[in-house]
Design a protein around this motif. Structure first.
Motif, PDB file in Angstrom:
ATOM      1  N   SER A 144       0.778  -1.234   0.000  1.00 24.69           N
ATOM      2  CA  SER A 144       0.000   0.000   0.000  1.00 24.69           C
ATOM      3  C   SER A 144       0.810   1.283   0.000  1.00 24.69           C
ATOM      4  O   SER A 144       0.608   2.178   0.818  1.00 24.69           O
ATOM      5  CB  SER A 144      -0.999   0.004   1.159  1.00 24.69           C
ATOM      6  N   GLU A 183      -8.641   7.572  -4.194  1.00 22.72           N
ATOM      7  CA  GLU A 183      -8.160   6.363  -4.886  1.00 22.72           C
ATOM      8  C   GLU A 183      -9.232   5.810  -5.825  1.00 22.72           C
ATOM      9  O   GLU A 183      -8.942   5.424  -6.953  1.00 22.72           O
ATOM     10  CB  GLU A 183      -7.733   5.292  -3.864  1.00 22.72           C
ATOM     11  N   ASP A 195      -6.630  -0.124   3.583  1.00 21.16           N
ATOM     12  CA  ASP A 195      -5.308   0.487   3.539  1.00 21.16           C
ATOM     13  C   ASP A 195      -5.308   1.866   4.204  1.00 21.16           C
ATOM     14  O   ASP A 195      -4.444   2.179   5.025  1.00 21.16           O
ATOM     15  CB  ASP A 195      -4.839   0.647   2.087  1.00 21.16           C
TER      16      ASP A 195
HETATM   17 MG    MG Z   1      -2.494   0.363  -3.338  1.00 21.59          MG
END
Ligand code: MG
Ligand code: ADP
Length: 419
Positions: A144, A183, A195
């Protein structure tokens, strides 16, 4: 013999100095501060997030550092200038914050500018910013780096514009939500929230038990050093192209199974009645091209993984709560077998890393992350860390595979101001 390659974690002063030096070189000015956020590794609870399940990440010692300064206080004239040492060839990226929206930003700046966009969308008074990134989190290894970047930017913006969100868990949950939106909507990566929750909300010395059904968390003591143990992470360096399509297929299968069983999510299945529940599943080929759901045995194996994996998270947490970390190895092994055989998301490199680590004395090992490459974890005696890493490296060399990279994980602190 091939020696193992270690990915060294920078300490806070090294990270701050690197980011500050890069900021000075880029902008010929001093940053207002340096903020950082860790990568993470999931101890157990894989492919459970989209089934309303449980997962248990810890933060890595490896962090992404952002040196930044505010350049304007209002959104209307806000300009975002970004550079990263990991993307040096891309140079400086600049845009007006009002021009950032889904589909307008490509490449790495999406993860950073997306956070500013999401915070502004949520009504926070974000202005212009100059920022330079440097990081020791491995890229694209399932550890991550993307969330580390987002969360470092999030706490930087929180500090620069006095948003007051970093001060408590409720505010940090809002920062995590902004990072998840960045994201999903700006970078266009359909990931769950594990994450970002870990990087912003997990505490040093603790794993984060995250309930993906309602976003609630519990901090579980996780300090292997007191037991003479260590968590070895093997970055296999493998990245198989299958990953995206297979991920989508698993999600489709889980959704189809839940729908047949008239459940909101597979989380609702009682492990005690698992076999009887699986027997109720029937082949599902109505209007779907999805191969998995047409084969009821495949469907059953997928559901079995999800239900047993959630049970394994509870079992492992029970051992940690009881101070029995030394006994979690067999649960890690069972998780790997389930991901390999029932969920079918492992690969040659992950299986090899796990088997070689165990053969060299690991107490337990499993693939971690989505699968088809990425990283594996192994629970090892502290004194055996180097020997286990050397054995895994030798096993990869013997098969002619790309040498893996190694790091040691210890539950570390969440995103915060560093300097
Ligand atoms: Mg990632
Ligand atoms: P992972 O999160 O497992 O490392 P991802 O594919 O989700 O893998 O995220 C990797 C991407 O995140 C990179 O390709 C890049 O776009 C971005 N990224 C992560 N860290 C940095 C960094 N330090 N500088 C610039 N971009 C970064």
């Amino acid at each position: 013999a091939v020696g193992p390659a270690w990915v060294r974690a920078w300490d806070a002063s090294e990270g701050a100095e690197r980011a500050t030096a890069a900021f000075r070189a880029r902008f010929d000015a001093e940053p207002d501060g340096v903020w950082s956020a860790p990568g993470r590794v999931n101890l157990i609870g894989e492919h459970t997030d989209y089934n309303g399940g449980l997962c248990l990440p810890i933060n890595l010692l490896h962090r992404t550092y952002v040196a930044a300064r505010a350049t304007s206080e209002t959104l209307s004239d806000a300009v975002v200038n970004l550079a990263s040492a990991q993307e040096a060839a891309a140079g400086l990226w600049s845009a007006r914050l009002t021009e950032v929206s889904p589909g307008t930003v490509s490449g790495w700046p999406a993860y950073a500018a997306g956070v500013a966009w999401a915070l502004a969308r949520a009504g926070h008074a974000v202005g212009g910013v100059d920022a330079v990134v440097d990081s020791c989190v491995p890229y694209g290894s399932g550890l991550s780096s993307s969330a580390a970047l987002e969360c470092a930017v999030a706490v930087a913006l929180d500090g620069l514009f006095d948003l007051g969100l970093g001060a408590d868990d409720a505010g940090r949950t809002q920062l995590a939500d902004a990072c998840i939106r960045a994201e999903n909507e700006i970078a266009g990566a359909a990931t769950g929230g594990m994450d970002q929750s870990s990087s912003l909300r997990a505490q040093a010395g603790h794993a984060l038990l995250l309930d993906c059904l309602d976003g609630s968390v519990r901090h579980i003591p996780f300090d292997l050093a007191t037991d003479g143990l260590a968590l070895l992470v093997v970055d296999t360096r493998a990245e198989h192209q299958l990953a995206d399509g297979q991920y989508a297929a698993r999600r489709t299968t889980c959704d189809a199974a839940a729908a047949q069983l008239e459940l909101g999510t597979l989380r609702e299945i009682d492990p005690g009645t698992l076999e009887a529940t699986l027997a109720r599943l029937a082949p599902d080929d109505a209007g779907t091209q999805d191969i998995e759901t047409q084969d009821v045995e495949t469907m059953r194996r997928r559901v079995r993984h999800v239900v047993t994996e959630i049970a394994r998270v509870r079992e492992l947490v029970g051992l940690l709560d009881a101070g029995r970390a030394r006994e979690i190895g067999p649960i890690l092994d069972a998780s790997h077998a389930s991901l390999r055989d029932d969920y079918e998301v492992s690969c040659l490199e992950l299986d090899l890393a796990v088997e070689a680590a165990r053969a060299a004395g690991a107490l337990g090992a499993r693939m971690t992350g989505g699968g088809f490459g990425g990283s594996a974890i192994a629970l090892v005696e502290r004194a055996r860390v180097d020997a286990v890493a050397a054995a895994v490296a030798a096993a990869f060399a013997a098969q002619g595979l790309t040498p893996p990279a190694f790091l040691v994980a210890a539950a570390s602190a969440p995103a915060a101001r560093t300097a």
